[in-house]
Design an enzyme around this catalytic site. Structure first.
Site, mmCIF file in Angstrom:
data_model
loop_
_atom_site.group_PDB
_atom_site.id
_atom_site.type_symbol
_atom_site.label_atom_id
_atom_site.label_comp_id
_atom_site.label_asym_id
_atom_site.label_seq_id
_atom_site.Cartn_x
_atom_site.Cartn_y
_atom_site.Cartn_z
ATOM 1 N N ASP A 283 -7.076 4.094 -4.420
ATOM 2 C CA ASP A 283 -7.580 3.982 -3.151
ATOM 3 C C ASP A 283 -8.622 5.218 -2.584
ATOM 4 O OD1 ASP A 283 -7.976 2.154 -0.570
ATOM 5 O OD2 ASP A 283 -7.318 4.074 0.516
ATOM 6 N N LYS B 44 0.838 -1.009 0.045
ATOM 7 C CA LYS B 44 0.053 -0.023 0.144
ATOM 8 C C LYS B 44 0.899 1.364 -0.064
ATOM 9 C CE LYS B 44 -4.420 0.777 0.414
ATOM 10 N NZ LYS B 44 -5.647 0.270 0.170
#
Ligand SMILES: NC(=O)C1=CN([C@@H]2O[C@H](COP(=O)(O)OP(=O)(O)OC[C@H]3O[C@@H](n4cnc5c(N)ncnc54)[C@H](OP(=O)(O)O)[C@@H]3O)[C@@H](O)[C@H]2O)C=CC1
Ligand SMILES: O=C(O)CCC(=O)C(=O)O
Length: 444
Positions: free
Chosen positions: A164, A124
């Site tokens: 995201d 991430k």
């Protein structure tokens, strides 16, 4: 392994990362028994190697705003684990981003990606830059500056970021353009790309649709039909929009959605036409959800979350820790039958306990929202093949992946009294695959 001790040790080493500790603690508490059935795991100190990311990349991003001011933000990429495939996971651009939040997301992603059955490791990244209130030109310059550092750490077989919070099709496209310019190479180094340049059909829809497919599986275990049910959704971004779309298609009535300023309550339900308005408002005009209430003359509650409204189903689709103990108690008292997480870790540990004690259907994000990254995996396959699949093909694969994740949760999470503990099921199923691959590959 003693889960409490391992978590305590990590807390001492990383004292300023509460979300990371929360996520690790949640997983370790549910896999401890299974882990201890394998003495070889402990001998290889597997748990510490699995909890601590392989690598953290941190960098400064400098860019120029429309007034000519030079601005700086922080950029990060947490490459957590690549034992089953290239690092894979989204980028978050939001003012709240810090290393601890990205470490929790990368940790969760590793298990989620394992559950999809596709060959993807976990990662991430992101920045404390927020696109909110910025012009298109500012967002472009920021994305280019961000990629001018990130590009040396990623690659189609190395690490493949995606979107995201705060990173949608626009941001992915700007970053992709910069990567191509810097490397003189067209390569599938990001997913969620535009359909004209290697993106997959259904990727924008995948997280929301996938969550509803998972929810339908959960409801089926109790013979309940989604049709006619009243649903609370939070958020009004990518995940929320396609969650609402699928709910409408299946005959459910969604009465709320929100943004970081407040939520709207529409007792007649968000219709297809009203959803088109939300999409235009959020994706093109980049406005506030309050405007929906003004347009359709419905209730708007500033500074609050929708969990105190009465409904059958709750689908949190905004951000972490958005359902606390008080909200969970209200949902249960109002007769909620299912909570399925579109967002990552939206429910606090205290709230999860309330759902599980009440024996309602409750699924964690790493299972329920895995459809997004699953279709990202399918985008990678299409890029490698230099082919693109039809909407129907991708949707059928998404559906079958979500069914499979549900089956695995049932397999590993069914308790002696028949209650399906989806948290336990998802954690054990995701963990076992990663653990076995780590054991096979030695201490590296
Ligand atoms: N996109 C994907 O494919 C996937 C996303 N997820 C998760 O789903 C969630 C939503 O992501 P996505 O829809 O892509 O993001 P978007 O940026 O498209 O939308 C996020 C939505 O959540 C709201 N929001 C963000 N932060 C907060 C906050 N602190 N408090 C209240 N509301 C907030 C935003 O409001 P505002 O506009 O005011 O900021 C916006 O409505 C995240 O948890 C993400 O990690 C999970 C799997 C895949
Ligand atoms: O599509 C991806 O690679 C990432 C999606 C994501 O960030 C997530 O599953 O939380």
């Amino acid at each position: 392994m003693n889960a409490v001790q391992v978590v305590e040790n990590l807390k001492q080493r990383f004292p300023n990362e509460p979300e990371y500790i929360q996520a690790v603690s949640q997983v370790l508490g549910t896999i401890e028994e299974e882990y201890n059935k394998h003495p070889e795991f402990d001998k290889a100190n597997l748990i510490e190697r699995l909890c601590i990311p392989d690598r953290v990349i941190e960098f400064r991003v400098s860019w120029v705003d429309d007034k000519g001011n030079v601005r700086t933000n922080m950029g990060y990429r947490v490459q957590h684990n690549n034992v089953i495939g290239p690092y894979k996971g989204g980028l978050r651009f939001h003012q709240s981003v810090n290393l601890g939040i990205l470490k929790f997301l990368a940790f969760e992603q590793t298990f989620k990606n394992s559950l999809t059955t596709l060959p993807m490791g976990g990662a991430k990244g992101g920045s404390d830059f927020s696109p909110r209130g910025k012009s298109d030109a500012e967002v472009m310059r920021f994305c280019q500056a961000f990629m001018s550092e990130l590009y040396r750490h990623i690659g189609a077989d190395v690490d493949v970021p995606a979107g995201d919070i705060g990173v949608g099709g626009r941001e992915v496209a700007y970053m992709f353009g910069m990567y191509k310019k810097l490397t003189h190479e067209w390569s599938g180094i990001l997913t969620g790309k535009g359909i004209q340049f290697g993106g997959s059909l259904i990727r924008p829809e995948a997280t929301g649709y996938g969550n509803v497919y998972f929810l339908v599986n959960m409801l089926n275990t109790r013979g309940i039909d989604i049709k006619g049910k009243t649903v609370l959704v939070s958020g009004s971004g990518n995940v929320a929009q396609y969650t609402i779309e699928k709910c409408i298609e299946l005959g459910a009535k969604v009465v709320t959605c929100s943004d970081s300023d407040g939520y709207i309550y529409d007792p007649d339900g968000i219709t297809r036409e009203k959803l088109d308005y939300i999409m235009e408002l959020k994706n093109i005009e980049r406005g506030r959800i309050r405007e929906y209430a003004e347009k359709y003359n419905v209730k708007y509650v500033e500074g609050a979350k929708p969990w105190f409204e009465k409904a059958d189903i709750a689908l949190p689709s905004a951000t972490q820790n958005e359902i606390n103990e008080e909200a969970a108690k209200a949902l249960v008292a109002n007769g909620v039958i299912a909570v399925s997480e579109g967002a990552n870790m939206p429910t606090t540990p205290e709230a999860i306990k309330i759902f599980q004690d009440a024996k309602i259907l409750y699924s964690p994000g790493k299972a329920a929202n895995a459809g997004g990254v699953a279709v990202s995996g399918l985008e990678m396959s299409q890029n490698s093949e230099r082919l693109s699949w039809s909407r129907e093909e991708v949707d059928a694969k998404l559906h079958s992946i979500m069914n499979n994740i549900h089956e695995n949760c049932v397999k590993y999470g069914t308790e002696p009294d028949g209650y399906i503990n989806y948290v336990k099921g998802a954690n054990i199923a995701g963990f076992l695959k990663v653990a076995k691959a780590m054991m096979a590959q030695g201490i590296v």
